[in-house]
Design a protein around this motif. Structure first.
Motif, PDB file in Angstrom:
ATOM      1  N   ARG A 192       0.861  -1.194   0.000  1.00 34.52           N
ATOM      2  CA  ARG A 192       0.000   0.000   0.000  1.00 34.52           C
ATOM      3  C   ARG A 192       0.889   1.232   0.000  1.00 34.52           C
ATOM      4  N   ASN A 193       1.869   1.240   0.877  1.00 38.65           N
ATOM      5  CA  ASN A 193       2.880   2.292   0.829  1.00 38.65           C
ATOM      6  C   ASN A 193       4.252   1.625   0.965  1.00 38.65           C
ATOM      7  N   GLN A 223      -2.056  -2.882  -5.027  1.00 34.56           N
ATOM      8  CA  GLN A 223      -1.673  -1.491  -5.277  1.00 34.56           C
ATOM      9  C   GLN A 223      -0.289  -1.335  -5.903  1.00 34.56           C
ATOM     10  N   TYR A 241       5.783   1.589  -7.492  1.00 31.79           N
ATOM     11  CA  TYR A 241       5.367   2.993  -7.535  1.00 31.79           C
ATOM     12  C   TYR A 241       6.351   3.842  -8.324  1.00 31.79           C
ATOM     13  N   LYS A 281      -0.753  -4.934 -15.043  1.00 29.28           N
ATOM     14  CA  LYS A 281       0.048  -3.912 -15.729  1.00 29.28           C
ATOM     15  C   LYS A 281       1.055  -4.556 -16.687  1.00 29.28           C
ATOM     16  N   GLU A 291      -9.340  -3.314 -12.256  1.00 34.22           N
ATOM     17  CA  GLU A 291      -9.802  -1.955 -11.958  1.00 34.22           C
ATOM     18  C   GLU A 291     -11.292  -1.782 -12.254  1.00 34.22           C
ATOM     19  N   SER A 293     -15.249  -1.181 -11.851  1.00 37.07           N
ATOM     20  CA  SER A 293     -15.955  -0.150 -11.091  1.00 37.07           C
ATOM     21  C   SER A 293     -17.433  -0.513 -10.999  1.00 37.07           C
ATOM     22  N   TRP A 295     -15.597  -0.397  -7.432  1.00 34.77           N
ATOM     23  CA  TRP A 295     -14.667  -1.359  -6.829  1.00 34.77           C
ATOM     24  C   TRP A 295     -15.300  -2.102  -5.653  1.00 34.77           C
ATOM     25  N   PRO A 302      -9.874  -0.730  -3.379  1.00 34.68           N
ATOM     26  CA  PRO A 302      -9.428  -0.437  -4.748  1.00 34.68           C
ATOM     27  C   PRO A 302      -7.919  -0.634  -4.859  1.00 34.68           C
ATOM     28  N   PRO A 303      -7.399  -1.016  -6.055  1.00 35.20           N
ATOM     29  CA  PRO A 303      -8.126  -1.366  -7.267  1.00 35.20           C
ATOM     30  C   PRO A 303      -8.524  -2.847  -7.284  1.00 35.20           C
ATOM     31  N   THR A 487      -0.826  -0.949   5.594  1.00 31.29           N
ATOM     32  CA  THR A 487      -0.276   0.405   5.488  1.00 31.29           C
ATOM     33  C   THR A 487      -1.078   1.368   4.612  1.00 31.29           C
ATOM     34  N   GLU A 488      -2.405   1.222   4.633  1.00 33.05           N
ATOM     35  CA  GLU A 488      -3.209   2.206   3.898  1.00 33.05           C
ATOM     36  C   GLU A 488      -2.906   3.623   4.379  1.00 33.05           C
TER      37      GLU A 488
END
Lengths: 558, 558
Positions: A192-193, A223, A241, A281, A291, A293, A295, A302-303, A487-488
């Motif tokens: 998440r992060n 994510q 990221y 990806k 992805e 919708s 979600w 999400p996603p 870790t949102e």
């Protein structure tokens, strides 16, 4: 005073503790006695390895780190005058010149790192530590270098500083210690992060200070895919990221070695078949409802996006990926996840529906095949599978007997998991989720709050009973437990304060055993938090400093 | 596109925002237009003061800091490729060589610092900022150096970095801005846990980045007395946590000057007559129910202890102390507190009962006298009194008309406070308390949780309506509002992550005005958080990075 902390009835224990200072060690040793004689470390104090031929490099390093903490911690006692009134006693105390460290077994000496990554059920972590009051040499003995490392950790927490003198007021010490449970972990989500390697290494140091022995590394998720997997580098190239927010094989090796030298096994996780959106990806052909919708209909977060578990190509791709990723880690354990599968995602995915129809399988049957194939791939590379609880109690899949279940949704599910006969790890959101209580993070949700409110205090997790509602036979299935950080809403900016000192409460619960009293524990936990800060880990204050300096006076009924 | 952000109906606003990127400024300017032309800062870009004779040192410094942020922020745009796909456009963009800064008034130029400490109701903070798209000089104009400072702050937030180039894709900019409310604060409690001067200065920098103009410094409390007050140094000598955990007159001067140079007034608070236990360490004669047990019967928090408000000697002592402390701060405002008075403490205090009997007064009458005497002492040294809401709506005390009330217990009390005709500051626990949701901190309370649960998210505070339940006339009493950090469970280890970016939500609410949409605001708040981290302030991530890079896609109904 001889205290076998967790065996005494609470009433007796609290009486004992009211009259003598408690040992400032976290987790509290399972059996110990302390005295009332002051003792200080000689300026020439040294730790000597005795009779250990070809001492492993990581043991030598651990000794050096311990010596460094003894010199640099500079932790003043948590009393109103911080030690000033003991100055004369401290100056007049006998000096301890050395700690002798020795193994009680013969034969080839293995390194801490080798012992730390052994199968979780066969590690040897116990030690005996004796510190006489008369200044004669202290002694640390164990059957393993891993046990010696645990003992060095204990030794490093016994001392305070006053005016440059490192001292205790509680000599002699006699400590006989070993863990109640073999698995004591911390889960970190780096998807998440992202967390730089330095943050993970600092966290490993902190974990080692409280004798946590497993980093459950939830390394990728829907994510982002920061793990650079040999043969599958397109996943991180397209899914991290940024080009710098990755864990290369070199980073992984560095982390794994750093962990092992500190008695920590790294159990990695590639969550499947859910939580995999980001794979699209680079491999859109393997992902259903990418992805999609809204979600909320296709995923818990999400996603949206899940591996096409009914596809043979996707199953083979996943198996190869898991084998390649698992091979980066020396641990015997590897988690394939298995939580939060979204059926609607597959219902709406034409490719999955076509696969199911051609194979004449239900979704559950396809999941069974997917799981068996991926898990046997893992076995080929020597790994024992770990799964989230749904794979045991929500789905009808075939799992090897040695598969370990992580109970996360609720502690009330523990009995049902045990009923299935699998070894289990406590990781319940109602006791051990570090992210609860931080507010809702979903956008356009003004009054949204944390799904697992309220905040899980250290007192709450400390009060957990690992064998509640289990038979004696089922209780043997409990390997231990852990805190978890999803870790949102966490990143390098708040890693330390979210985790510490709370995660220390499960570390003690699963080392020292359950039944500890929060009133007895709090002064030691203050001590630990202050020591963490001295060592550069931003543990939060649990109370006003006034309370830390006046033990018991901020208790509810004080 | 011309957007007067807070005036448009939400539906129109969200349509506008769906088609164009929003301005990356927090708080959002009250009136602005942006374009779609790329523009970059020339490598020789400079900020020029034009026609400002004898430019004040703090303005020159602010220009230098702004230039430094422009060079060092290196904040990449929060889009999936972080700006890579705009590289060509950025390289081909026109260059901006200078920003011209000028005052629109004649006469003596006052410094930012002088203007920042003016009475809260007469500060001038507005500015006009124009950045043409063709590379010709940008222009910042204001009626005050304080306004110029606000404009420089805005200018510093408009730019991203790609590969060493500082750029925007949204020129031209036309901004006309000024605050909706004159008071925008942050309260910090330095008594439960101590914060070094460096932490306070870093917080002041961060506050200035979101145009907060007041530090409400709750400097002492029952737990510790870190403020070194000339003539009363025994209080900190005996009441600080240690000799180094104090704020000397030199520290205070440094903090006050640092704040003022950043457009921030420091409103100090010495809470009376409650929250004063620690004074007994040097003046036991002035404190009732000192450390009385059980504390729950004598105070809302341990340790118990309140000033003997019925004693003439104590009243005079308090008045002298308040005058001496208030004189350390140039602000026109000073808070005497007045919250959480415990009647039982006085009922059980023989000295207070004797005083009341001899004076033939009720406790409320004695409180009235105490308040009138202490407040008139403050007036003698030029201060306007600020009090917590109880002094206005719970007690029957005489207050000067200009006394300002802080509404803290509940936002539902705002109307009752306004009914009394006093100017007021929003500080309600149900919207603005940063410490809520962090779990209970009292000892021996296994299942205890935060009294003001749940956690107050930024969305919640952002949704606050400052004039709810007020008449038009009463609405004029609202000076503004603030977030507050009580530090039972906070210290230097978690200051930044507890405060930021949440406190930015009230900063925008009270600058830009209420009615903002959280969906529009979130991408800008991500931007702000990432920029804070680039500048060394540990603002937490509000969502997974994936969400920050995909605006709107993590919304509840996305």
């Amino acid at each position: 005073m001889l205290v076998n902390a967790m065996m005494l009835p609470l009433v007796v224990l609290s009486v004992l503790l009211a009259v003598t200072p408690t040992i400032a060690v976290w987790p509290v040793p399972r059996q110990y006695s302390t005295g009332t004689t002051p003792l200080r470390l000689s300026p020439s104090f040294s730790i000597k390895l005795s009779g250990i031929d070809h001492a492993p490099r990581d043991l030598v390093d651990a000794v050096a780190r311990t010596s460094s903490y003894l010199r640099k911690d500079k932790l003043q006692a948590l009393v109103p005058d911080r030690g000033a009134s003991s100055a004369k006693v401290i100056r007049g105390a006998k000096s301890l010149s050395s700690l002798t460290v020795s193994l009680t077994t013969k034969g080839k000496v293995r390194s801490i790192s080798e012992e730390a990554i052994e199968d979780v059920e066969s590690r040897v972590e116990g030690y005996t530590l004796t510190i006489p009051a008369d200044g004669s040499a202290a002694s640390l003995r164990a059957n393993s270098t891993l046990g010696l490392f645990r003992g060095l950790t204990t030794f490093g927490q016994l001392w305070y500083d006053w005016d440059g003198t490192t001292y205790t007021l509680e000599a002699p010490f006699d400590i006989v210690d070993s863990p109640a449970y073999p698995y004591r972990g911390l889960m970190l989500d780096t998807a998440r992060n992202y967390f730089p390697v330095a943050d993970i290494k600092r966290t490993l140091d902190a974990m080692s200070w409280v004798k946590i022995n497993t980093l459950h590394w939830h390394v990728v998720d829907s994510q982002s895919f920061p793990l650079v997997v040999p043969g599958f580098t397109e996943l991180s190239k397209n899914g991290a990221y940024s080009a710098s927010q990755v864990y290369t094989p070199g980073d992984v090796k560095e982390i794994v070695q750093y962990a092992a030298a500190r008695g920590i096994d790294v159990m990695a996780e590639i969550d499947t078949p859910g939580h995999t959106s980001i794979i699209a990806k680079s491999h859109p052909e393997h992902i259903a409802c990418f992805e999609a919708s809204p979600w909320t209909q296709f995923a818990n977060e999400p996603p949206a996006g899940q591996l096409r578990l009914a596809s043979e190509a996707t199953t083979n791709f996943t198996t190869s990926l898991l084998k390649a990723a698992a091979s980066m880690f020396p641990s015997t354990l590897f988690s394939t996840g298995g939580d939060e599968l979204n059926a609607n995602c597959y219902d709406k995915d034409a490719a999955t529906q076509a696969d199911l129809a051609s194979q004449k399988k239900t979704l559950e049957q396809a999941l069974d095949t997917f799981t068996q194939v991926t898990h046997s791939g893992l076995r080929e590379v020597g790994k024992r599978a770990v799964v989230w609880e749904e794979m045991v109690i929500e789905h009808d899949v075939t799992l090897a007997n040695d598969t370990i279940a992580l109970v996360w949704i609720s502690s009330e599910h523990v009995a049902a998991v045990a009923q299935k006969g699998h070894k289990l790890i406590h990781a319940a959101s109602d006791f051990f989720y570090l992210d609860c209580g931080g507010g809702g993070w979903v956008g356009q949700n003004v009054l949204g709050n944390s799904w697992c409110d309220p905040f899980k205090t250290w007192q709450k997790s400390y009060s957990f009973n690992p064998t509640a509602n289990l038979t004696e036979e089922q209780s043997k299935l409990v390997l231990g437990g852990q805190h978890l950080l999803w870790t949102e809403q966490s990143g390098p900016a708040n890693l330390d304060p979210v985790v510490w000192p709370r995660a220390a409460s499960s570390a003690e619960l699963f080392w020292s055993g359950p039944g500890g009293d929060v009133g007895e524990a709090l002064p030691r936990l203050h001590d630990l938090s202050f020591r963490f800060v001295q060592r550069g880990v931003n543990a939060i204050p649990l109370q006003p400093t006034w309370c830390a300096l006046h033990p018991g006076m901020c208790d509810l009924h004080a």
